[in-house]
Design an enzyme around this catalytic site. Structure first.
Site, PDB file in Angstrom:
ATOM      1  CG  ASN A 101      20.638   7.265 -15.616  1.00 28.52           C
ATOM      2  OD1 ASN A 101      19.582   7.425 -15.032  1.00 28.52           O
ATOM      3  ND2 ASN A 101      21.813   7.417 -15.010  1.00 28.52           N
TER       4      ASN A 101
ATOM      5  CG  ASP B 123      28.480   2.972 -14.017  1.00 29.67           C
ATOM      6  OD1 ASP B 123      28.420   3.113 -12.788  1.00 29.67           O
ATOM      7  OD2 ASP B 123      27.777   2.151 -14.645  1.00 29.67           O
TER       8      ASP B 123
ATOM      9  CG  PHE C  98      18.072   0.905  -4.673  1.00 29.56           C
ATOM     10  CD1 PHE C  98      18.070   1.270  -3.335  1.00 29.56           C
ATOM     11  CD2 PHE C  98      16.867   0.610  -5.284  1.00 29.56           C
ATOM     12  CE1 PHE C  98      16.894   1.337  -2.611  1.00 29.56           C
ATOM     13  CE2 PHE C  98      15.673   0.677  -4.571  1.00 29.56           C
ATOM     14  CZ  PHE C  98      15.684   1.043  -3.246  1.00 29.56           C
TER      15      PHE C  98
END
Ligand code: CTP
Length: 407
Positions: free
Chosen positions: A213, A282, A332
């Site tokens: 990402n 994830d 976060f």
């Protein structure tokens, strides 16, 4: 919070090739919001002109105690009384030996001697040839200067202008800047061990491809730096990022979420604070091919199946240390919308006392950001600022929570 903003520093240059780094340092200090008064010895002016330092600092340089600009002709008193600190960079072997003996035969050593010792710290960045540095005379002088309350910075290691290699180079401008920021940072985490995760993870599909990402790791690295500057011993578990290790921080590089979990579980046993800034993938491909997946020319696409990665933060938050309060966990949340609702729900789901929300697309890769601090009492917005300043603000906030001071 920028610890150098508004500080007035006397930057002293003694003779040495490292004077070129002092030019960079002066520029960086000004950029950090400090005002800089440059004072140069005669020897320093052989390496760097006063004109250059004047242009960079925006102030006329002092080179002599007989400078007629001072109405009372006491430059050594006037300059040292105004300073928040005197920084001598480069500090040559000769200049350090002069400091040690209280010599005062030119302006820079004179003003160091004349400074109010309790209120104007003296910070020196030694710079010399490796033989000069390792000479017992120099080492004896360093020990005595430290005992006299002088803040002696480390030296760097590597190639020297003389062609030799070893200890004695002056630290780089950026490293001295980091040390000066640390010097002026309240030591709110002194003695604490902090573990930070940062950056993305990379989940391999085959030996050359994978899924990742856009996290740059900048926020996590800024937090690690700020924690170290606040006195903590910091370990940074970093996914694949293109960032230099913050000074004084121990770094463990990892690639996948599984690697990151293993590194965190190994390191967290030492920590009192865990800050999870990493953008952990994830999911990962359920198998990573041993060899590169090839096109077969038929137009068929690979059939990828995914499995869920372990949740590192939630795993740590479940540990006895976190549950008993011995380990303070901070999460976060990178969201694209409805920040307050998502961050509030995420804090409860991950069971952490503090969750820091931010909007992913407006933070990934940027040098600044805005934060939303969510705890059991509610939420507090921290307005847009540099990641450096936000990191210091967050560290101060966490320190108050640990010491049970109201935030
Ligand atoms: N986190 C983690 N391990 C994971 C996923 C997330 O440790 N496998 C941590 C992150 O470092 C961050 C927090 O959990 O501190 C929230 O991460 P985020 O990606 O925003 O949330 P997710 O749990 O992935 O939830 P969602 O994707 O539904 O927003």
């Amino acid at each position: 919070m920028n610890t150098l903003a508004g500080k007035h520093l006397v930057l002293g240059l003694s003779g040495g090739i490292a004077c070129y780094k002092a030019a960079e340092l002066c520029r960086a200090l000004i950029k950090s919001g400090a005002t800089v008064q440059v004072v140069m010895t005669d020897a320093a002016t052989q390496f760097m002109t006063a004109v250059t330092m004047q242009a960079l600092s925006g102030r006329p340089v002092y080179t002599s105690q007989w400078d007629a600009r001072e109405g009372n002709n006491m430059a050594h008193i006037n300059l040292s009384r105004e300073a928040d600190a005197i920084v001598v960079a480069p500090a040559s072997a000769d200049f350090l030996s002069k400091l040690l003996h209280g010599g005062a035969d030119e302006l820079l050593s004179l003003l160091c001697l004349a400074r109010p010792i309790d209120s104007v710290p003296l910070i020196v960045a030694p710079a010399m040839n490796r033989e000069m540095w390792s000479n017992p005379a120099t080492q004896r002088n360093m020990a005595q200067l430290r005992a006299d309350g002088v803040h002696v910075l480390d030296v760097g290691q590597g190639d020297q202008a003389c062609g030799e290699t070893g200890d004695g180079r002056m630290l780089e401008a950026e490293e001295i800047l980091d040390e000066l920021q640390a010097f002026f940072t309240p030591q709110v985490l002194a003695g604490q061990q902090v573990l930070v995760t940062a950056g993305p993870t990379y989940e391999a599909m085959d030996p050359v491809r994978g899924i990742t990402n856009l996290s740059s790791g900048k926020m996590g690295f800024a937090i690690a730096r700020a924690a170290r500057q606040a006195g903590a011993l910091v370990t940074l578990v970093a996914g694949p990022v293109n960032l230099g290790t913050p000074r004084g921080v121990r770094r463990v590089d990892v690639r996948s979420a599984i690697d990151m979990l293993a590194a965190v579980q190994r390191e967290v046993t030492q920590a009192q604070i865990f800050i999870a800034t990493a953008a952990v993938a994830d999911w990962r491909p359920d198998t990573a091919a041993d060899q590169k997946i090839k096109k077969d020319g038929s137009g068929a696409t690979p059939q990828l199946a995914f499995v869920e990665n372990p949740d590192i933060l939630a795993t740590v938050a479940q540990s006895p240390a976190a549950q008993s309060g011995a380990l303070f966990c901070v999460g976060f949340a990178a969201e694209s919308h409805d920040l307050l609702a998502h961050a509030t729900a995420k804090r409860l789901r991950k069971q952490v006392p503090l969750l820091v929300g931010n909007i992913g697309p407006s933070t990934f890769g940027q040098d600044d950001n805005a934060l939303l601090l969510v705890d059991a009492q509610g939420a507090r917005e921290v307005p847009r600022a540099s990641k450096h300043d936000l990191a210091h603000e967050l560290i101060t906030d966490i320190a108050r929570r640990i010491q049970s001071v109201p935030v």
